[in-house]
Design a protein around this motif. Sequence first.
Motif, mmCIF file in Angstrom:
data_model
loop_
_atom_site.group_PDB
_atom_site.id
_atom_site.type_symbol
_atom_site.label_atom_id
_atom_site.label_comp_id
_atom_site.label_asym_id
_atom_site.label_seq_id
_atom_site.Cartn_x
_atom_site.Cartn_y
_atom_site.Cartn_z
ATOM 1 N N ALA A 155 0.848 -1.193 0.000
ATOM 2 C CA ALA A 155 0.000 0.000 0.000
ATOM 3 C C ALA A 155 0.883 1.243 0.000
ATOM 4 C CB ALA A 155 -0.910 0.002 1.227
ATOM 5 N N GLY A 156 0.574 2.198 -0.857
ATOM 6 C CA GLY A 156 1.375 3.417 -0.952
ATOM 7 C C GLY A 156 2.578 3.295 -1.848
ATOM 8 N N GLU A 157 2.682 2.189 -2.602
ATOM 9 C CA GLU A 157 3.759 2.069 -3.591
ATOM 10 C C GLU A 157 3.260 2.686 -4.892
ATOM 11 O OE1 GLU A 157 6.795 1.082 -3.188
ATOM 12 O OE2 GLU A 157 6.657 0.311 -1.146
ATOM 13 N N PHE A 158 3.625 3.927 -5.147
ATOM 14 C CA PHE A 158 3.082 4.662 -6.282
ATOM 15 C C PHE A 158 3.850 4.433 -7.578
ATOM 16 C CE2 PHE A 158 2.019 7.233 -2.481
ATOM 17 C CZ PHE A 158 0.644 7.077 -2.541
ATOM 18 N N SER A 159 5.107 4.020 -7.495
ATOM 19 C CA SER A 159 5.941 3.895 -8.696
ATOM 20 C C SER A 159 5.342 3.015 -9.789
ATOM 21 C CB SER A 159 7.337 3.380 -8.325
ATOM 22 O OG SER A 159 8.127 4.410 -7.788
ATOM 23 N N PRO A 160 4.799 1.808 -9.477
ATOM 24 C CA PRO A 160 4.348 0.928 -10.562
ATOM 25 C C PRO A 160 2.946 1.191 -11.077
ATOM 26 C CG PRO A 160 4.166 -0.227 -8.473
ATOM 27 C CD PRO A 160 4.762 1.120 -8.170
ATOM 28 N N ILE A 161 2.265 2.223 -10.576
ATOM 29 C CA ILE A 161 0.897 2.480 -11.021
ATOM 30 C C ILE A 161 0.880 2.809 -12.512
ATOM 31 C CG2 ILE A 161 -1.006 4.159 -10.848
ATOM 32 C CD1 ILE A 161 -0.521 4.217 -7.854
ATOM 33 N N PHE A 162 -0.054 2.185 -13.253
ATOM 34 C CA PHE A 162 -0.154 2.409 -14.696
ATOM 35 C C PHE A 162 -0.625 3.825 -14.998
ATOM 36 C CE2 PHE A 162 -1.077 -2.312 -14.627
ATOM 37 C CZ PHE A 162 0.163 -2.669 -15.143
ATOM 38 N N VAL A 163 -0.021 4.438 -16.004
ATOM 39 C CA VAL A 163 -0.434 5.788 -16.406
ATOM 40 C C VAL A 163 -1.013 5.832 -17.817
ATOM 41 C CG1 VAL A 163 1.144 6.971 -14.856
ATOM 42 C CG2 VAL A 163 1.946 6.328 -17.135
ATOM 43 N N ASP A 164 -0.965 4.708 -18.529
ATOM 44 C CA ASP A 164 -1.590 4.610 -19.855
ATOM 45 C C ASP A 164 -2.515 3.403 -19.818
ATOM 46 O OD1 ASP A 164 -2.302 4.172 -22.522
ATOM 47 O OD2 ASP A 164 -0.378 4.883 -23.292
ATOM 48 N N LEU A 165 -3.814 3.642 -19.936
ATOM 49 C CA LEU A 165 -4.788 2.572 -19.764
ATOM 50 C C LEU A 165 -5.182 1.896 -21.071
ATOM 51 C CD1 LEU A 165 -7.083 4.173 -17.031
ATOM 52 C CD2 LEU A 165 -4.960 2.875 -16.775
ATOM 53 N N HIS A 166 -4.480 2.194 -22.156
ATOM 54 C CA HIS A 166 -4.749 1.509 -23.415
ATOM 55 C C HIS A 166 -4.201 0.084 -23.373
ATOM 56 C CE1 HIS A 166 -5.078 5.763 -24.750
ATOM 57 N NE2 HIS A 166 -6.007 5.258 -25.541
ATOM 58 N N GLN A 167 -4.883 -0.823 -24.032
ATOM 59 C CA GLN A 167 -4.464 -2.219 -24.073
ATOM 60 C C GLN A 167 -3.061 -2.334 -24.653
ATOM 61 O OE1 GLN A 167 -7.239 -5.633 -25.111
ATOM 62 N NE2 GLN A 167 -6.071 -5.474 -26.995
ATOM 63 N N GLY A 168 -2.236 -3.144 -23.993
ATOM 64 C CA GLY A 168 -0.875 -3.365 -24.473
ATOM 65 C C GLY A 168 0.134 -2.337 -24.009
ATOM 66 N N GLN A 169 -0.312 -1.329 -23.253
ATOM 67 C CA GLN A 169 0.590 -0.300 -22.750
ATOM 68 C C GLN A 169 0.805 -0.491 -21.246
ATOM 69 O OE1 GLN A 169 2.101 1.883 -24.914
ATOM 70 N NE2 GLN A 169 1.037 0.585 -26.406
ATOM 71 N N TYR A 170 2.070 -0.412 -20.817
ATOM 72 C CA TYR A 170 2.381 -0.707 -19.427
ATOM 73 C C TYR A 170 3.286 0.354 -18.785
ATOM 74 C CZ TYR A 170 0.595 -5.098 -21.148
ATOM 75 O OH TYR A 170 -0.200 -6.055 -21.747
ATOM 76 N N GLU A 171 3.202 1.584 -19.295
ATOM 77 C CA GLU A 171 4.020 2.637 -18.717
ATOM 78 C C GLU A 171 3.614 2.895 -17.267
ATOM 79 O OE1 GLU A 171 2.677 2.785 -21.676
ATOM 80 O OE2 GLU A 171 4.355 3.076 -23.071
ATOM 81 N N SER A 172 4.620 3.042 -16.406
ATOM 82 C CA SER A 172 4.368 3.253 -14.983
ATOM 83 C C SER A 172 4.512 4.723 -14.622
ATOM 84 C CB SER A 172 5.354 2.439 -14.149
ATOM 85 O OG SER A 172 6.664 2.979 -14.272
#
Length: 301
Positions: A155-172
């Motif tokens: 909880a509170g680990e913000f680094s890996p949260i996805f910022v692009d919600l398009h399929q196939g995109q995994y930018e954190s």
Amino acid sequence: MEKKVLVIDVGGTFIKYGLIDEECHLTKTSKIKTPYESQEHFLKTLQNIYLSYRNENIQGIAMSVPGKIDIEKGVMLTSGALVYLEGLELAEKLSALCNHLPVSVENDGKAAALCESWVGQAKDCQSCVVLIFGSGVGGGIVMNHQVLRGLDLIAGEFSPIFVDLHQGQYESFAGTYSTLAIVKKVQDIKQDENIDGEAMMQLYRQQDEEVVAVLEDWFDAIAKFCYNIDNIINPECICIGGGISQDPLFVEKIQEKIDKIFTKAYLFRKPQVKTCQYHNDSNLIGAYYTYCQLYNKGGVK
């Protein structure tokens, strides 16, 4: 002689350390390069730090480290970029090297959150979220003055949260919006590897068009992230820290974006955003808070 605790913050580049008293006054601070050779070398480095204070009245050692931490056992279940430390029984092994003093171990982001909640910008708040911008985006969530750890301590680990919600995109979030990621982007645009966070902000002040374009997007993205946090957790305040936050313009621009977004989107309220009070000392002070909780040595009011 006044009782003191040795506080140590382990980062990817440096280990920062110093002494702290029951009034949270930090003294005799210094830093040393973080070793990467082995767990044994790492522990020896910590032991040498302890021995450098041999004439002080040290009552214990409070550690801030990256990764998932079992604070009850003082074990580094994971260790972030310091992969060679994964699984290290840090509290037990360091205590054995330091006259069997009590040792506490806390996650670095959660330590920063505890610091701001205890004696920093959020000390008068029941709940807060802390975001620390650096090589990643660390931080923590505090509810009713207790840090939220979650089922698997993430909880509170913000680094890996996805910022692009398009399929196939995994930018954190960290990979796209950490200070390190933005500085690297500016370096590439300006073809200058010597640009750091301070120089980047100076170029922004000088209205360099390319840098302004990058940083305006950055401020806007962070502001939207603060709105997301506010809608999910609804804390009394969000404290933003990291080295870049020592430039007051950084949080000022985020606050301006928050105001602008509020006029454009249907939102319940504006998140209350503040600059972290303790900047680079927050991990050390937060580590001491956890030490006090574990060993009931005073200091926590």
